[in-house]
Design an enzyme around this catalytic site. Structure first.
Site, short mmCIF file in Angstrom:
data_model
loop_
_atom_site.label_atom_id
_atom_site.label_comp_id
_atom_site.label_asym_id
_atom_site.label_seq_id
_atom_site.Cartn_x
_atom_site.Cartn_y
_atom_site.Cartn_z
N GLY A 72 0.83 -1.21 0.00
CA GLY A 72 0.00 0.00 0.00
C GLY A 72 0.86 1.25 0.00
O GLY A 72 0.54 2.24 -0.69
N ASN A 151 -7.30 4.34 9.39
CA ASN A 151 -6.84 3.07 9.94
C ASN A 151 -6.99 2.99 11.45
O ASN A 151 -7.15 1.92 12.00
CB ASN A 151 -5.38 2.79 9.54
CG ASN A 151 -4.48 3.99 9.71
OD1 ASN A 151 -4.74 5.06 9.17
ND2 ASN A 151 -3.43 3.82 10.47
N GLY A 200 -2.62 -5.68 -0.03
CA GLY A 200 -3.10 -7.06 0.04
C GLY A 200 -3.33 -7.55 1.47
O GLY A 200 -4.33 -8.20 1.76
N HIS A 201 -2.38 -7.21 2.37
CA HIS A 201 -2.44 -7.85 3.69
C HIS A 201 -3.54 -7.31 4.59
O HIS A 201 -3.72 -7.80 5.70
CB HIS A 201 -1.07 -7.81 4.38
CG HIS A 201 -0.61 -6.49 4.90
ND1 HIS A 201 -0.59 -6.21 6.24
CD2 HIS A 201 -0.12 -5.39 4.28
CE1 HIS A 201 -0.10 -4.98 6.42
NE2 HIS A 201 0.19 -4.47 5.24
N THR A 237 10.06 -7.86 -11.90
CA THR A 237 9.36 -9.11 -12.17
C THR A 237 8.20 -9.29 -11.19
O THR A 237 8.36 -9.08 -9.99
CB THR A 237 10.34 -10.30 -12.06
OG1 THR A 237 11.39 -10.06 -13.00
CG2 THR A 237 9.66 -11.62 -12.38
N CYS A 325 1.81 1.35 13.34
CA CYS A 325 3.08 1.99 13.05
C CYS A 325 3.52 2.92 14.18
O CYS A 325 4.68 3.23 14.29
CB CYS A 325 2.98 2.78 11.76
SG CYS A 325 2.35 1.79 10.43
N1 PLP Z 1 -2.56 3.21 4.22
C1 PLP Z 1 -3.28 2.83 5.28
C2 PLP Z 1 -4.54 3.55 5.59
C3 PLP Z 1 -2.85 1.77 6.07
O1 PLP Z 1 -3.56 1.40 7.14
C4 PLP Z 1 -1.64 1.12 5.73
C5 PLP Z 1 -1.09 0.05 6.60
O2 PLP Z 1 -1.23 0.08 7.81
C6 PLP Z 1 -0.94 1.56 4.60
C7 PLP Z 1 -1.43 2.59 3.87
C8 PLP Z 1 0.35 0.91 4.18
O3 PLP Z 1 0.13 -0.36 3.60
P1 PLP Z 1 1.37 -1.38 3.50
O4 PLP Z 1 1.57 -1.93 4.86
O5 PLP Z 1 0.92 -2.42 2.52
O6 PLP Z 1 2.51 -0.60 3.00
#
Ligand code: PLP
Length: 395
Positions: A72, A151, A200-201, A237, A325
């Protein structure tokens, strides 16, 4: 000890169906999708299918609008950097105070390098100030980047309305939909959104794969420069197994959306209501705003979020304080600070984020364990003044 996992906004379990779909690409079907032979061609074919599955979930006009990335964060970075690179002379970015670091920290970096960044504030419930948003759009705004759902609190922004405002002024609009995709319906067919990020996760595919949707006709510059993969829009790739996984996860998410919006929401509501009923001076952050069905961010006055996490961990309960984070730092999260949550409440905030794999028994277990944990911590807290209805530090 069993694990009660309620930290699905941090990451999700890979769905068994997704795991099954991706495994062959590690051993039987390991060809390079760019190879001329049929063996590699089979992989390319399956990547095409995954592109269609993602496009279907988003209501995109064409699978060609889907670019696979590594996460992301890469999708967010690509969208913003592409908008700046393709519109030289425009040096203004509009975003919000509550974005994920993948957008917020990048914009902070750009602000130190000659760009002007407007961070739109939110109110006490985490709702965007739409008047300020409208006023911030100028002739030299290159891009608006506004998250679909937060988030930490799950609060949903009116992205479509905001995108229409941007489009009517000729401004590109990107949304970080990492937390929204799979939880609420998204239909890009008649939308003014130009770019959208997925991870994806967060939707039961593995870590390390993302998607960037780029509307057909949008000016675009690749972020990762290299080979011709992704039709020259992202070198490297392809991570075939994970791409197949994210396609399958999107297909499943479409089918399970109803479950997410009914059963998961009911579980979340039960958790929230019963904890609030049992614990005095607790509050749901963003509880009055439109929210994702799975997320509950609860503040407990005069206790430390980190301490709550540790005691919950002893019962196998997984949640987070602040965002995944920011936990580890003792600063209240930038999101709660932007919402003006008082210091003593912001410090004791816990995010529970559910998924379709949570059960009512798990919710009942958390409802049973959390109130005594808060009580224990308050008894130990020098700031807790039960008789006053307030706490010793009011900063
Ligand atoms: N954007 C939001 C709102 C998220 O919650 C997150 C991950 O916590 C991300 C972006 C980043 O995604 P990734 O962990 O795949 O880099």
């Amino acid at each position: 000890m069993t694990t009660v996992y309620m930290d699905n906004n941090a990451t999700t379990q890979v769905a068994p169906e997704v795991l099954e779909a991706m495994l062959p690409y590690f051993h039987d079907l390991y060809g390079n999708p760019s190879s001329a032979h049929t063996f590699g061609g089979q992989v390319a074919h399956r990547i095409r299918d995954a592109r269609e599955q993602v496009a279907d979930l988003l209501g995109a006009d064409s699978p060609d609008e889907i670019i696979f990335t590594s996460c992301g964060s890469e999708s967010d970075n690509t969208a913003i950097m592409s908008a700046l690179q393709t519109q030289e002379g425009k040096n203004h970015i509009v975003t919000t105070r509550v974005e994920h670091p993948a957008v917020k920290v990048l914009c902070g970096h750009l602000a130190k390098n000659g760009y002007r960044v407007a961070e739109i504030p939110v109110d006490r419930e985490g709702r965007l100030d739409m008047d300020q948003y409208k006023e911030s759009l100028t002739q030299d705004t290159a891009i608006v980047s506004l998250m679909w759902a937060n988030n930490e609190t799950g609060v949903i922004f009116p992205v479509e309305e905001a995108a229409q405002m941007a489009r009517s002024r000729g401004i590109l609009f990107h949304t970080d939909a990492v937390q929204a995709v799979g939880k609420i319906p998204i239909d890009l067919r008649n939308s003014a959104i130009d770019m959208l990020s997925i991870s994806g996760h967060k939707l039961h595919a593995p870590k390390g794969v993302g998607v960037l949707y780029v509307r057909k006709g949008t000016k675009y510059a690749p972020f990762l420069i290299g080979g011709h993969q992704e039709r020259g829009r992202r070198g490297g790739t392809e991570n075939a197994a994970s791409i197949v996984a994210v396609g399958k996860a999107c297909e499943l998410a479409g089918k399970r959306m109803n479950d997410e919006n009914t059963r998961v929401k009911d579980l979340r509501d039960k958790l929230e209501q019963e904890i609030l009923a049992k614990v005095s001076r607790s509050r749901v952050n963003g509880g009055e705003a439109e929210r994702l069905p799975n997320t509950s961010n609860i503040s407990f006055e005069s206790v430390e979020g980190e301490a709550i996490l540790l005691l919950m961990d002893e019962f196998g309960i997984c949640a987070s304080s602040g965002s995944a984070c920011t936990s580890g730092s003792l600063q209240p999260s930038h999101v709660l600070r932007a919402m003006g949550v008082p210091f003593t409440m912001a410090h004791g905030s816990i995010r529970f984020s559910l998924s379709i794999y949570n059960t009512e028994e798990e919710v009942d277990f958390v409802i049973e364990k959390v109130p005594p944990i808060i009580e224990t911590l308050r008894e130990l807290s020098p700031f807790w003044k039960p008789e006053e209805g307030a706490c010793a530090t009011g900063t």
